[in-house]
Design an enzyme around this catalytic site. Structure first.
Site, PDB file in Angstrom:
ATOM      1  N   ASP A 126      21.324 116.891  37.872  1.00 25.97           N
ATOM      2  CA  ASP A 126      21.108 116.389  39.226  1.00 25.97           C
ATOM      3  C   ASP A 126      22.272 115.532  39.712  1.00 25.97           C
ATOM      4  O   ASP A 126      23.156 115.151  38.946  1.00 25.97           O
ATOM      5  CB  ASP A 126      19.825 115.556  39.273  1.00 25.97           C
ATOM      6  CG  ASP A 126      18.587 116.381  39.022  1.00 25.97           C
ATOM      7  OD1 ASP A 126      18.604 117.588  39.319  1.00 25.97           O
ATOM      8  OD2 ASP A 126      17.590 115.819  38.526  1.00 25.97           O
ATOM      9  N   TYR A 134      20.048 114.581  25.337  1.00 26.58           N
ATOM     10  CA  TYR A 134      20.391 113.682  26.440  1.00 26.58           C
ATOM     11  C   TYR A 134      20.376 112.243  25.930  1.00 26.58           C
ATOM     12  O   TYR A 134      19.620 111.901  25.011  1.00 26.58           O
ATOM     13  CB  TYR A 134      19.377 113.792  27.575  1.00 26.58           C
ATOM     14  CG  TYR A 134      19.499 115.019  28.441  1.00 26.58           C
ATOM     15  CD1 TYR A 134      20.224 114.999  29.625  1.00 26.58           C
ATOM     16  CD2 TYR A 134      18.864 116.203  28.087  1.00 26.58           C
ATOM     17  CE1 TYR A 134      20.320 116.118  30.435  1.00 26.58           C
ATOM     18  CE2 TYR A 134      18.957 117.333  28.882  1.00 26.58           C
ATOM     19  CZ  TYR A 134      19.685 117.287  30.055  1.00 26.58           C
ATOM     20  OH  TYR A 134      19.778 118.402  30.848  1.00 26.58           O
ATOM     21  N   ARG A 144      21.583 122.571  34.947  1.00 24.50           N
ATOM     22  CA  ARG A 144      21.877 122.174  36.323  1.00 24.50           C
ATOM     23  C   ARG A 144      21.523 120.707  36.522  1.00 24.50           C
ATOM     24  O   ARG A 144      20.468 120.367  37.056  1.00 24.50           O
ATOM     25  CB  ARG A 144      21.095 123.065  37.293  1.00 24.50           C
ATOM     26  CG  ARG A 144      21.452 124.539  37.173  1.00 24.50           C
ATOM     27  CD  ARG A 144      20.492 125.403  37.974  1.00 24.50           C
ATOM     28  NE  ARG A 144      20.828 126.814  37.878  1.00 24.50           N
ATOM     29  CZ  ARG A 144      20.081 127.796  38.388  1.00 24.50           C
ATOM     30  NH1 ARG A 144      18.951 127.496  39.010  1.00 24.50           N
ATOM     31  NH2 ARG A 144      20.447 129.057  38.262  1.00 24.50           N
ATOM     32  N   ARG A 168      14.198 111.684  32.735  1.00 22.95           N
ATOM     33  CA  ARG A 168      14.189 110.462  33.532  1.00 22.95           C
ATOM     34  C   ARG A 168      12.771 109.910  33.719  1.00 22.95           C
ATOM     35  O   ARG A 168      12.579 108.693  33.808  1.00 22.95           O
ATOM     36  CB  ARG A 168      14.864 110.713  34.881  1.00 22.95           C
ATOM     37  CG  ARG A 168      16.378 110.925  34.748  1.00 22.95           C
ATOM     38  CD  ARG A 168      16.983 111.524  36.005  1.00 22.95           C
ATOM     39  NE  ARG A 168      16.768 110.699  37.174  1.00 22.95           N
ATOM     40  CZ  ARG A 168      17.015 111.115  38.420  1.00 22.95           C
ATOM     41  NH1 ARG A 168      17.441 112.351  38.646  1.00 22.95           N
ATOM     42  NH2 ARG A 168      16.794 110.301  39.440  1.00 22.95           N
TER      43      ARG A 168
END
Length: 246
Positions: A52, A110, A50, A198
């Site tokens: 952002d 990522y 999910r 992040r």
């Protein structure tokens, strides 16, 4: 009833993240809408990650159940004709009915991009963070070694995350700068906490600016305190590149 798997690529700029929300467009919402129209039945997809608001995806995975007779490998062609141009199905296939994208063992990768130069480049404005202050890439690389392995990553988890455990395993973390002054931060692990990537990027960036030493990363992890880590890097630089199922 059959179950189908989709590999989804998307530009997250104009979306309020993956998960359906009452107000705002989402990737999941667009998939549900277009699939329901195509298959003439109510479809609700289940996503693997999910992401952002503003985060991009190149290899996110979704599944759905349907009575359709359309072959699984053909669904991508039919669905791509209906989806907006910033969402594209890269692959579709039929999978076993018990396949669940979030409850299987996976390896996720990522990539975060930082444009590190004096002036911004408009071509990167939606897909990379811009930092004009020179970053010490070597220091950032040295800090990576403390992140790799199994750790309690509570220091890198935003408040409000509902998880049973904050222990995760990072298999690889690299920092490289290319000839276009773009710093590529790639991280691979068995799962990530809310905003974990992040926050790791924000911490590496702080070290790259000289506001800390590479070895500080070890102390930040051991502290299990979000306040000890760096800021949460902007969403636009982040992309989910791949999910491998074991």
């Amino acid at each position: 009833m059959k179950r189908f798997k989709l590999v989804v690529a998307y530009d997250g700029t104009n979306y309020c993240g993956w998960q359906v929300q009452k107000n705002g467009r989402t990737i999941e919402g667009e998939l549900n809408r277009c699939l329901s129209q195509l298959l003439k039945e109510e479809i609700v997809v289940i996503g693997a990650s999910r992401t952002d608001s503003g985060v991009h995806g190149k290899g996110n995975v979704a599944v759905f159940d349907s009575e359709t007779r359309i072959p699984g490998e053909k669904l991508s062609y039919a669905l791509n004709q209906r989806l907006p141009e910033d969402i594209v199905i890269q692959q579709s296939c039929e999978v076993p009915n018990d396949f669940h994208p979030r409850f299987c063992d996976t390896i996720k990768t990522y990539e975060y991009k930082i444009l590190n130069r004096t002036f911004p480049d408009p071509m990167y404005r939606l897909y990379a963070d811009f930092i004009h202050y020179p970053l010490d890439v070597e220091a950032m690389q040295k800090a990576c070694q403390y992140v790799i392995g199994e750790h309690d990553f509570q220091s890198f988890c935003s408040a409000g995350a509902q998880v049973k455990s904050t222990v995760r395993t990072v298999y690889d973390l690299t920092v490289e700068k290319d000839q276009d002054d773009v710093i590529h931060i790639k991280i691979t692990g068995n799962g990530f906490l809310y905003n974990m990537v992040r926050i790791i990027v924000g911490t590496l960036t702080r070290i790259g600016m000289g506001y800390g030493k590479p070895k500080d990363m070890k102390e930040i992890i051991e502290a299990k305190d979000r306040a000890k880590a760096g800021p949460t890097a902007p969403a636009r630089g982040l992309m989910l590149t791949e999910i491998k199922y074991l």
